[in-house]
Enzyme design. Structure first.
Site: not given
Length: 418
Positions: A105, A219-220
């Protein structure tokens, strides 16, 4: 909640998974420690000529099963602990999904809304130059996450390709189609959440058409999941983002809200429709609905509000939206949680498909991608469900147990012996 450390939270669940399976500490000790972490200073010349220095992070938690894989987020709260925890969750998520990836990440401590597009591009390219020595198609493959998108992935591909002297589209996933992205990737995380919910409902003999759903985060992940569940017949009664939350007992017009958000920088600010009312963001989490779909950030449901949650089921689209205390509280109360490491794995599954297509130079139809995703999500769900039933444990622990068993097998074969 100021002292909440998500990595410690992950370790507690990992240790419990090992204890439940009877796996000795020596057999998985290496998984308690990130393999490599990098903090970088990124100088950026701003549009007015002055220089600002931003802090960036990349954590490669594990490469036991393959190249580290995981998103890159731009957020003012990004820090080492958050990135470390998110990298570890990716290790678990990729193992559950049978992907040949470890976990990684990245993050940059920045509010991207305060930067111009040119400043954002300079920041992204500067970050790539700093982390280029540790990333690679077979080493560590970033992807979009909070506040990052296909355009930012494009800049990463271009900068990395310039640095290496060869076109390298597989260095990231979540790219635009024009430079090697995969059909179906943009919708994959939200679609995967829906597939996980459908698998659970099948076990219960219930239809999605009977459900009311509140969606935190648009959001997405939140907007796509809400849209797809709406199209399957669910009634989405509330949606919310950082600008505010909207409620309509008769159901939000999700098609309209989705179109509005997509044409307004993924924001619901200023959105209106007949019959809706505005509610405070904290109240969305406490609505009396069948499903609470958490698609915002970590630590949203915690000791402070968990006892007021009225939803009958929690679906985690975001990473780590429940604290460990909330997880255990819902388990004791008989409220099922479909955990992040299982439910939101669709994004990395289709990222894997994108990576494979880049390596092969051969591309699949959207129908093929979605069929493969559906099969993968179903298989992962069934394995976690079987573990949960066998050991009578809460869903997140079952998911960790599935992953840990797979990771430890790989560690033993490779010869990691403490």
């Amino acid at each position: 909640m100021a002292n909440y450390n998500p990595y410690e939270n992950m370790l507690q669940t990992l240790d419990l998974a090992a204890d439940t399976l009877g796996i000795p500490r020596n057999d998985y000790e290496v998984l308690r420690h990130p393999e490599r972490e990098m903090n970088v200073a990124i100088p950026v010349q701003m549009d007015d000529g002055h220089v600002e220095v931003f802090t960036g992070y990349r954590c490669q938690h594990s490469s036991v099963l393959g190249a580290s894989k995981g998103g890159l987020r731009f957020h003012p709260d990004a820090d080492e602990n958050e990135v470390r925890a998110l990298g570890a969750w990716m290790t678990i998520k990729n193992a559950i999904a049978h992907l040949p990836y470890g976990g990684g990440k990245g993050g940059i401590k920045v509010d991207p809304k305060k930067l111009s597009e040119r400043e954002l591009e300079r920041l992204t390219r500067g970050f790539v130059r700093k982390i280029a020595p540790i990333i690679g198609v077979e080493r560590d493959v970033p992807a979009p996450d909070v506040n990052t998108n296909p355009q930012i992935m494009s800049w990463i591909v271009d900068e990395y390709s310039a640095l290496t002297g060869q076109w390298t589209p597989g260095i990231v996933t979540g790219k635009p189609l024009a430079i090697g992205g995969s059909l179906g990737r943009n919708e994959a995380t939200g679609r995967g959440c829906m597939f996980t919910l459908l698998s659970y409902l099948e076990k219960q003999g219930t239809s999605i058409k009977d459900l009311t759903i509140a969606v935190q985060g648009f959001g997405n992940v939140g907007s796509v999941g809400a849209l797809l569940m709406h199209r399957e017949g669910a009634k989405i009664v509330a949606i919310g983002d950082v600008h505010g939350s909207l409620y309509n007992a008769n159901g939000i017009d999700v098609e309209k809200a989705y179109e509005y958000a997509n044409s307004h920088g993924r924001s619901l600010e200023g959105y209106e429709e007949p019959g809706m009312t505005r509610i405070p963001n904290p109240d969305l989490l406490l609505l009396d609905v069948d499903v609470l779909y958490l698609a915002a950030l970590e630590n949203q449901v915690n000791e402070a509000n968990m006892k007021e949650v009225k939803a009958k089921l929690i679906l985690e689209g975001a990473n780590g939206p429940l604290t460990k205390d909330a997880d255990l509280y819902f388990f004791e109360k008989g409220i099922p949680v479909l955990p992040d490491v299982l439910a939101n794995g669709g994004g990395v599954v289709v990222s894997y498909y994108e990576w494979v297509q880049n390596k092969a130079g051969f591309y699949w139809s959207e129908e093929e991608v979605n069929e493969k995703l559906a099969k993968n999500m179903k298989k992962s769900f069934e394995e976690v469900w079987a573990m949960q039933e066998e050991f009578k444990v809460y869903p997140r622990l079952a998911a960790y147990m599935v992953a840990l068993r797979r990771l430890v097998e790989a560690l033993k074969i490779k010869g990691y012996n403490g």
